[in-house]
Design an enzyme around this catalytic site. Structure first.
Site, PDB file in Angstrom:
ATOM      1  CD  GLU A  98      -3.274   0.125   0.794  1.00  0.00           C
ATOM      2  OE1 GLU A  98      -3.076   1.022  -0.044  1.00  0.00           O
ATOM      3  OE2 GLU A  98      -4.383  -0.117   1.263  1.00  0.00           O
ATOM      4  CG  ASP A  99      -0.967   4.865  -1.440  1.00  0.00           C
ATOM      5  OD1 ASP A  99      -1.724   4.166  -0.731  1.00  0.00           O
ATOM      6  OD2 ASP A  99      -1.408   5.754  -2.197  1.00  0.00           O
ATOM      7  CG  ASP A 102      -6.207   8.051   6.552  1.00  0.00           C
ATOM      8  OD1 ASP A 102      -6.288   8.147   7.790  1.00  0.00           O
ATOM      9  OD2 ASP A 102      -6.489   9.002   5.800  1.00  0.00           O
ATOM     10  CG  PHE A 151      -4.875  15.721   1.643  1.00  0.00           C
ATOM     11  CD1 PHE A 151      -5.730  14.636   1.710  1.00  0.00           C
ATOM     12  CD2 PHE A 151      -4.435  16.148   0.412  1.00  0.00           C
ATOM     13  CE1 PHE A 151      -6.159  13.992   0.562  1.00  0.00           C
ATOM     14  CE2 PHE A 151      -4.862  15.515  -0.746  1.00  0.00           C
ATOM     15  CZ  PHE A 151      -5.723  14.436  -0.670  1.00  0.00           C
ATOM     16  NE  ARG A 164      -2.629   8.431  -8.618  1.00  0.00           N
ATOM     17  CZ  ARG A 164      -3.267   7.908  -7.587  1.00  0.00           C
ATOM     18  NH1 ARG A 164      -2.597   7.469  -6.557  1.00  0.00           N
ATOM     19  NH2 ARG A 164      -4.584   7.822  -7.576  1.00  0.00           N
TER      20      ARG A 164
END
Length: 180
Positions: A98-99, A102, A151, A164
């Site tokens: 995963e990046d 959260d 964020f 990205r």
């Protein structure tokens, strides 16, 4: 794009160094286990590619796309399987890449899905771990960095599909997403 960043949290050099450490750890953990590395699209691609290039093991790779964001800054709570994996996971050791983790909603869904399909083991490696945003009790066994509840964009993370390709992880200025 760089003008939209309030601050850089992790540089490309810091990211690559940490990925090397994770790759060494995972190579030892998964030696002789032939894992299926399941990359979560789209954000996890850059991390997964850099990680597997540094891993010294036999492994296969597949992709899955599950989303709860749909281009915004906060999860919608609605989960959608956009692209399913093609590999059979029955009896396999699966490593989800995963990046960022959260809320944990997407990760919990994938863990449940893989277990229901008969995976032997399911573990997660995430470039970023944001426990402050956690709504689901999921375990992130391996991660690159703990991050604040802000964020973030760059190195795979996006806002409306952009940012990205930044080589670093940074905090997006609130003015960018509050006026759009």
């Amino acid at each position: 794009m760089n003008n939209d960043i309030a601050k850089v949290l992790y540089t490309d050099e810091q990211i690559q160094k940490r990925i090397g450490e994770l790759a060494d750890q995972l190579s030892e953990e998964y030696k002789d286990k032939n894992p299926l590395i399941l990359c979560v699209l789209t954000g996890g691609v850059l991390f997964t590619v850099d990680l597997i290039k540094k891993m010294d093991i036999m492994a296969q790779m597949d992709f899955i796309d599950v989303s709860t964001y749909f281009g915004g800054t906060e999860t919608t709570g609605e989960l959608k399987l956009i692209h399913d994996m093609t590999a059979d996971v029955k009896g396999r050791n699966v490593l989800i890449t995963e990046d960022i983790v959260d809320s944990g909603r997407t990760l919990q869904y994938m863990i449940d899905l893989l277990k229901s399909r008969g995976a032997k083991s399911v573990k997660t490696v995430s470039m970023l771990n944001k426990p402050e945003g956690r709504e689901f009790d999921v375990n992130v066994e391996y991660y690159g960095f703990l991050v604040p509840n802000e964020f973030l964009v760059g190195y795979g993370l996006d806002y409306k599909g952009y940012y990205r390709n930044l080589p670093y992880v940074g905090v997006l200025k609130p003015s960018v997403y509050s006026e759009k």
